[in-house]
Enzyme design. Structure first.
Site, PDB file in Angstrom:
ATOM      1  N   GLU A   1      -3.575  -4.771  -7.882  1.00 26.62           N
ATOM      2  CA  GLU A   1      -2.145  -4.500  -8.060  1.00 26.62           C
ATOM      3  C   GLU A   1      -1.333  -5.634  -7.443  1.00 26.62           C
ATOM      4  O   GLU A   1      -1.737  -6.187  -6.412  1.00 26.62           O
ATOM      5  CB  GLU A   1      -1.772  -3.162  -7.398  1.00 26.62           C
ATOM      6  CG  GLU A   1      -2.479  -1.991  -8.073  1.00 26.62           C
ATOM      7  CD  GLU A   1      -2.115  -0.626  -7.468  1.00 26.62           C
ATOM      8  OE1 GLU A   1      -1.324  -0.573  -6.519  1.00 26.62           O
ATOM      9  OE2 GLU A   1      -2.645   0.380  -7.966  1.00 26.62           O
TER      10      GLU A   1
ATOM     11  N   HIS B   1       2.212   2.279  -9.789  1.00 28.44           N
ATOM     12  CA  HIS B   1       1.776   3.032  -8.591  1.00 28.44           C
ATOM     13  C   HIS B   1       2.953   3.819  -7.981  1.00 28.44           C
ATOM     14  O   HIS B   1       3.258   3.685  -6.785  1.00 28.44           O
ATOM     15  CB  HIS B   1       1.162   2.087  -7.553  1.00 28.44           C
ATOM     16  CG  HIS B   1       0.227   2.801  -6.619  1.00 28.44           C
ATOM     17  ND1 HIS B   1      -0.885   2.210  -6.073  1.00 28.44           N
ATOM     18  CD2 HIS B   1       0.242   4.077  -6.136  1.00 28.44           C
ATOM     19  CE1 HIS B   1      -1.507   3.072  -5.287  1.00 28.44           C
ATOM     20  NE2 HIS B   1      -0.832   4.214  -5.311  1.00 28.44           N
TER      21      HIS B   1
HETATM   22  N1  LIG Z   1      -0.561   7.522  -7.537  1.00 25.23           N
HETATM   23  C1  LIG Z   1      -0.110   7.680  -6.327  1.00 25.23           C
HETATM   24  O1  LIG Z   1       0.936   7.160  -5.963  1.00 25.23           O
HETATM   25  C2  LIG Z   1      -0.859   8.547  -5.380  1.00 25.23           C
HETATM   26  C3  LIG Z   1      -0.155   9.260  -4.390  1.00 25.23           C
HETATM   27  C4  LIG Z   1      -0.866  10.132  -3.573  1.00 25.23           C
HETATM   28  C5  LIG Z   1      -2.249  10.224  -3.682  1.00 25.23           C
HETATM   29  N2  LIG Z   1      -2.905   9.462  -4.604  1.00 25.23           N
HETATM   30  C6  LIG Z   1      -4.370   9.548  -4.742  1.00 25.23           C
HETATM   31  O2  LIG Z   1      -4.713  10.779  -5.363  1.00 25.23           O
HETATM   32  C7  LIG Z   1      -6.072  11.109  -5.018  1.00 25.23           C
HETATM   33  C8  LIG Z   1      -6.169  12.581  -4.657  1.00 25.23           C
HETATM   34  O3  LIG Z   1      -5.365  12.869  -3.529  1.00 25.23           O
HETATM   35  P1  LIG Z   1      -5.411  14.305  -2.813  1.00 25.23           P
HETATM   36  O4  LIG Z   1      -4.345  14.316  -1.768  1.00 25.23           O
HETATM   37  O5  LIG Z   1      -5.447  15.377  -3.823  1.00 25.23           O
HETATM   38  O6  LIG Z   1      -6.844  14.201  -2.111  1.00 25.23           O
HETATM   39  P2  LIG Z   1      -7.744  15.420  -1.584  1.00 25.23           P
HETATM   40  O7  LIG Z   1      -8.634  14.811  -0.563  1.00 25.23           O
HETATM   41  O8  LIG Z   1      -6.914  16.572  -1.218  1.00 25.23           O
HETATM   42  O9  LIG Z   1      -8.603  15.814  -2.876  1.00 25.23           O
HETATM   43  C9  LIG Z   1      -9.635  15.013  -3.394  1.00 25.23           C
HETATM   44  C10 LIG Z   1     -10.682  15.937  -3.986  1.00 25.23           C
HETATM   45  O10 LIG Z   1     -11.657  15.140  -4.657  1.00 25.23           O
HETATM   46  C11 LIG Z   1     -12.942  15.704  -4.384  1.00 25.23           C
HETATM   47  N3  LIG Z   1     -13.954  14.673  -4.593  1.00 25.23           N
HETATM   48  C12 LIG Z   1     -14.355  13.704  -3.762  1.00 25.23           C
HETATM   49  N4  LIG Z   1     -15.309  12.932  -4.337  1.00 25.23           N
HETATM   50  C13 LIG Z   1     -15.510  13.447  -5.562  1.00 25.23           C
HETATM   51  C14 LIG Z   1     -16.370  13.102  -6.630  1.00 25.23           C
HETATM   52  N5  LIG Z   1     -17.198  12.061  -6.546  1.00 25.23           N
HETATM   53  N6  LIG Z   1     -16.338  13.873  -7.740  1.00 25.23           N
HETATM   54  C15 LIG Z   1     -15.506  14.951  -7.828  1.00 25.23           C
HETATM   55  N7  LIG Z   1     -14.672  15.328  -6.846  1.00 25.23           N
HETATM   56  C16 LIG Z   1     -14.663  14.581  -5.736  1.00 25.23           C
HETATM   57  C17 LIG Z   1     -12.829  16.180  -2.962  1.00 25.23           C
HETATM   58  O11 LIG Z   1     -13.823  17.152  -2.665  1.00 25.23           O
HETATM   59  C18 LIG Z   1     -11.422  16.753  -2.936  1.00 25.23           C
HETATM   60  O12 LIG Z   1     -11.396  18.128  -3.298  1.00 25.23           O
HETATM   61  C19 LIG Z   1      -6.464  10.159  -3.897  1.00 25.23           C
HETATM   62  O13 LIG Z   1      -7.214   9.089  -4.416  1.00 25.23           O
HETATM   63  C20 LIG Z   1      -5.129   9.612  -3.433  1.00 25.23           C
HETATM   64  O14 LIG Z   1      -5.262   8.330  -2.852  1.00 25.23           O
HETATM   65  C21 LIG Z   1      -2.237   8.649  -5.459  1.00 25.23           C
END
Ligand SMILES: NC(=O)c1ccc[n+]([C@@H]2O[C@H](COP(=O)([O-])OP(=O)(O)OC[C@H]3O[C@@H](n4cnc5c(N)ncnc54)[C@H](O)[C@@H]3O)[C@@H](O)[C@H]2O)c1
Length: 431
Positions: free
Chosen positions: A277, A300
């Site tokens: 990015e 993003h």
């Molecule tokens: N686009 C954005 O601006 C933005 C903003 C916030 C968060 N995010 C991203 O969104 C994602 C999710 O965030 P969240 O707060 O829900 O996280 P979270 O930790 O609450 O949830 C992630 C889930 O994924 C599961 N997981 C882990 N590895 C896995 C795999 N290999 N296969 C299937 N499931 C798996 C975990 O068990 C968990 O339930 C993260 O990567 C975070 O960085 C992006």
């Protein structure tokens, strides 16, 4: 009622509040500065991430520093911050701070892991509908002056199957919102998760990919998710299905996705995160996904709403204030977590100057977590005959955190005794 950790008032405190210097960088939401000022702290703000020399200057006198994702707090910079008590990351990630260097200096680092969950979930919902209605293409046509009222290729979402990969904070919110639209929700997670509403878990990623009309990814960035969607997985999806990635850029192989979009295997995609990015505004963005039909690209911004920025500011500042004013490390990402009540005072408590009704003195002691250190501390306290009304202890890796509430008359001598313990990293006293 004002929470104890925010109840500065005019009463004297162990350290004059206006001498506590807070530096907030990278345009942290103004609500953060307002909360610190409301506590009587001195606040310096900057809209940018300063260069190394300016940052050093700011850190030299700072007690609290707040950053977002750009400012790198290296071990060397932390070394140049002798008064620093704590760091706030006004975002989710904390890898811009050398966490272990901060821990071994007794500096807790706090973040806001869930404050933008809803913003990402809402963007995802918006994209589900936009992809089914070809909204991006229709809007582009209109901007070029083309009026095409055709329904061809536009579909409703009701009754469609949404496949959610990662049923954590964001994935489960998307689940609830999608069901409200009449979608059927299935999800795959490596951990066992309670299904919300009528959502149903599936046992494998492959099962989800085969069954879903649209797949949305909400997994973390780790070894298990690196390129988890590549050519093989895209082929397993229903022909013409949609893919949304608002998680992390490393999760999808974008070259494979571009190829699948070009040959029609995938009918459209919405992508907010990319393997590489741009560092900032003005830098050019390139991706094999640029220019492809029915592909929504966003920079993003999944978690970037003004509401989320304000919620992040409130969340992080509350944690920082609780640490500075009460000593609580609950929510810290790099030191032992201790949730503490206010130390309180009694009518009879009297401080070393004989003043009645003083707050109990609270000693916050970070030390090297080596065998024998606690007994050394207890021996010192016992030797003084000091009266301890509360003791809290947690350890994490190489660091321990002990909090002692002592009679005001004993505070200074216990503090001096603990300061002399060779394993002491950092110690301060609150009243
Ligand atoms: N686009 C954005 O601006 C933005 C903003 C916030 C968060 N995010 C991203 O969104 C994602 C999710 O965030 P969240 O707060 O829900 O996280 P979270 O930790 O609450 O949830 C992630 C889930 O994924 C599961 N997981 C882990 N590895 C896995 C795999 N290999 N296969 C299937 N499931 C798996 C975990 O068990 C968990 O339930 C993260 O990567 C975070 O960085 C992006």
């Amino acid at each position: 009622m004002t929470p104890a950790h925010l109840s500065g008032g005019n009463s004297p405190t162990s350290f004059p509040k206006d001498k506590i210097r807070v530096v907030l960088l990278e345009g942290v939401h103004p609500r953060g500065a307002a909360m610190f000022k409301g506590e009587g702290f001195s606040v310096e703000t900057s809209a940018k991430s300063p260069d190394d020399a300016s940052l050093r200057k700011m850190l030299a006198n700072a007690h609290v520093v707040g950053i977002r994702s750009k400012t790198q707090l290296t071990a060397e910079l932390l070394e140049a911050a002798p008064r620093l008590l704590t760091v706030g990351c006004f975002c989710i990630g904390t890898d811009q701070v050398d966490l272990s260097a901060a821990r071994t200096k007794g500096i807790p680092v706090f973040n806001a892991p869930f404050s933008n969950t809803r913003s990402v979930a809402e963007l995802t919902l918006c994209e589900i509908i936009a992809l089914y209605r070809q909204l991006h293409a229709k809007s582009l046509q209109m901007h070029k002056g083309e009026w095409d009222k055709s329904a061809a290729g536009a579909h409703g979402v009701r009754g469609r199957t949404l496949g959610i990969v990662g049923y954590g904070h964001i994935g489960s919110q998307v689940s609830v919102l999608a069901e409200a639209l009449g979608m059927r929700v299935i999800y795959f997670d490596v951990q066992s998760k309670l299904p919300l509403g009528n959502a149903r878990s599936v046992r494998t990623l492959g099962e989800l990919l085969k069954d879903a009309d649209i797949v949305t990814l909400h997994v973390p960035n780790d070894a298990s998710t690196h390129n988890m969607i590549g050519a093989k997985q895209l082929k397993m999806m229903k022909p013409g299905a949609f893919l949304i990635n608002n998680a992390r850029g490393s999760v999808v192989n974008v070259d494979a996705l571009a190829a699948a979009l070009k040959d029609g295997q995938i009918g459209g995609a919405a992508v907010d995160v990319f393997p590489v990015e741009p560092a900032g505004k003005g830098e050019t963005f390139t991706s094999p996904l640029c220019g492809l039909a029915n592909v929504i690209l966003t920079p993003h911004i999944g978690g970037s709403t003004e509401e989320a920025q304000e919620t992040i500011a409130v969340d992080v500042v509350e944690k920082l204030l609780k640490f500075v004013n009460v000593g609580s490390t609950a929510g810290a990402v790099n030191v032992p977590q201790v949730e503490l009540p206010d130390q309180g005072s009694s009518e009879d408590d009297e401080d070393s100057r004989g003043k009645k009704g003083s707050r109990r003195h609270r000693i916050l002691h970070f030390h090297k977590n080596v065998p024998g250190v606690l007994s050394k501390m207890h021996a010192i306290i016992a030797g003084m005959g000091a009266n301890i009304s509360g003791e809290y202890l947690r350890t994490q890796d190489d660091v321990g955190y002990v909090v002692l509430d002592v009679d005001p008359t004993d505070g200074e001598k216990v503090l001096a005794g603990l300061r002399a313990v060779p394993e002491t990293i950092k110690v301060r006293m609150l009243w």
